[in-house]
Design a protein around this motif. Structure first.
Motif, PDB file in Angstrom:
ATOM      1  N   SER A 135      47.078  27.169   0.413  1.00  0.00           N
ATOM      2  CA  SER A 135      46.171  26.312   0.103  1.00  0.00           C
ATOM      3  C   SER A 135      47.003  24.957  -0.255  1.00  0.00           C
ATOM      4  CB  SER A 135      45.327  26.404  -0.903  1.00  0.00           C
ATOM      5  OG  SER A 135      45.792  26.545  -2.032  1.00  0.00           O
ATOM      6  N   ASP A 139      47.683  21.426   2.108  1.00  0.00           N
ATOM      7  CA  ASP A 139      48.041  20.109   1.598  1.00  0.00           C
ATOM      8  C   ASP A 139      49.120  19.279   1.730  1.00  0.00           C
ATOM      9  OD1 ASP A 139      45.179  20.866   0.756  1.00  0.00           O
ATOM     10  OD2 ASP A 139      45.631  21.406  -1.471  1.00  0.00           O
ATOM     11  N   CYS A 187      31.085  22.420  11.921  1.00  0.00           N
ATOM     12  CA  CYS A 187      30.751  22.601  10.645  1.00  0.00           C
ATOM     13  C   CYS A 187      29.301  22.854  10.580  1.00  0.00           C
ATOM     14  CB  CYS A 187      30.771  21.492   9.630  1.00  0.00           C
ATOM     15  SG  CYS A 187      30.190  21.317   8.021  1.00  0.00           S
ATOM     16  N   LYS A 194      30.197  15.642   0.632  1.00  0.00           N
ATOM     17  CA  LYS A 194      31.625  15.892   0.041  1.00  0.00           C
ATOM     18  C   LYS A 194      31.950  17.442   0.517  1.00  0.00           C
ATOM     19  CE  LYS A 194      34.663  16.520  -3.819  1.00  0.00           C
ATOM     20  NZ  LYS A 194      34.865  18.096  -3.787  1.00  0.00           N
ATOM     21  N   LYS A 195      30.793  18.275   0.546  1.00  0.00           N
ATOM     22  CA  LYS A 195      30.962  19.651   0.893  1.00  0.00           C
ATOM     23  C   LYS A 195      31.568  19.794   2.282  1.00  0.00           C
ATOM     24  CE  LYS A 195      27.617  21.672  -2.221  1.00  0.00           C
ATOM     25  NZ  LYS A 195      26.481  22.228  -2.510  1.00  0.00           N
ATOM     26  N   ASP A 198      35.431  19.982   2.047  1.00  0.00           N
ATOM     27  CA  ASP A 198      35.687  21.189   1.392  1.00  0.00           C
ATOM     28  C   ASP A 198      35.651  22.274   2.545  1.00  0.00           C
ATOM     29  OD1 ASP A 198      35.965  19.867  -1.336  1.00  0.00           O
ATOM     30  OD2 ASP A 198      33.924  20.272  -1.548  1.00  0.00           O
ATOM     31  N   TRP A 199      34.442  22.280   3.264  1.00  0.00           N
ATOM     32  CA  TRP A 199      34.367  23.201   4.210  1.00  0.00           C
ATOM     33  C   TRP A 199      35.606  23.214   5.267  1.00  0.00           C
ATOM     34  CZ3 TRP A 199      34.277  23.061   9.670  1.00  0.00           C
ATOM     35  CH2 TRP A 199      33.838  24.289  10.291  1.00  0.00           C
ATOM     36  N   ARG A 201      38.650  21.922   4.640  1.00  0.00           N
ATOM     37  CA  ARG A 201      39.838  22.388   4.037  1.00  0.00           C
ATOM     38  C   ARG A 201      40.019  23.955   4.007  1.00  0.00           C
ATOM     39  NH1 ARG A 201      41.371  23.615  -1.362  1.00  0.00           N
ATOM     40  NH2 ARG A 201      43.647  23.273  -1.563  1.00  0.00           N
ATOM     41  N   GLN A 202      38.888  24.498   3.647  1.00  0.00           N
ATOM     42  CA  GLN A 202      38.861  26.022   3.500  1.00  0.00           C
ATOM     43  C   GLN A 202      39.056  26.718   4.950  1.00  0.00           C
ATOM     44  OE1 GLN A 202      38.903  27.963   1.010  1.00  0.00           O
ATOM     45  NE2 GLN A 202      39.006  26.012   0.034  1.00  0.00           N
TER      46      GLN A 202
END
Length: 213
Positions: A135, A139, A187, A194-195, A198-199, A201-202
């Motif tokens: 992770s 980044d 997605c 915001k999620k 996050d999705w 990124r994961q």
């Protein structure tokens, strides 16, 4: 400064200033590196000043981009403020270095690319070769892409300083392409706001993990 950094060996400029007792007056941040010892095993070249002079000359041999050469000049600038009792170690010099460069900019306004690139390199140059967590690597790759120095510039500093590149920087084009293949179009519809970020990124972390295997 621009003329000096444009030369084949920028270190000569700073060495002549020191011989003339002018380095401390004009560039106290660089002068402060003199006498700041380092672990000899990692730095047989000498103190933080000698290390910095070596790095800026090495980078000058890799690129003509003055912002990258400047980033090499300031990458360890925080070591100039290391307390004597801590030597030869320089714990936390990255955070200290950022503040020193910001104060330098207050005294002598630096080109925007120099300042942004310098701050980024100061903060990240030690982490680059140590990162193991996927992770964090993801980044950093995305952060390097956004920085004005770009990968070519950032890699010059890391290569000069560490004498090598971590695998993910050496093959950054391949990894970056995979990361950008992750699309917001994929997605799930029930993920909002915001999620969504996050999705993405994961998913990028998963893609990187698969690519690195």
């Amino acid at each position: 400064m621009k003329k000096a950094l444009s030369t084949e060996y920028p270190s000569k400029f700073f060495r002549v200033l020191e011989q003339a007792n002018l380095l401390e007056v004009l560039f106290p941040e660089i002068h402060a590196l003199i006498g700041k010892t380092q672990p000899e095993y990692f730095h047989p070249e000498g103190d933080a000043f000698e290390h910095t002079m070596e790095i800026v000359d090495l980078i000058a041999g890799m690129t003509s981009d003055l912002a990258v050469r400047f980033a090499g000049l300031v990458h360890d600038i925080g070591k100039g403020a290391t307390p004597l009792e801590m030597l030869p170690h320089h714990y936390g010099h990255e955070r200290i270095g950022e503040n020193i460069l910001l104060k330098w900019n207050e005294r002598m306004t630096l080109p925007k690319k120099w300042l942004q690139g310098g701050l980024f390199v100061i903060k990240e140059h030690m982490r680059a070769g140590r990162l193991k967590k996927i992770s964090k690597i993801v980044d950093l790759l995305l952060d390097v892409e956004k920085n004005p120095l770009g990968f070519e510039g950032f890699n010059c500093v890391i290569l000069a300083d560490s004498k090598g590149l971590p695998y993910y920087l050496a093959d950054y084009k391949s990894y970056l392409k995979k990361l950008h293949d992750v699309s917001i179009k994929d997605c799930p519809k029930d993920i909002k706001g915001k999620k969504i970020g996050d999705w993405i990124r994961q998913q990028r972390i998963k893609v990187f993990s698969q690519e690195a295997e």
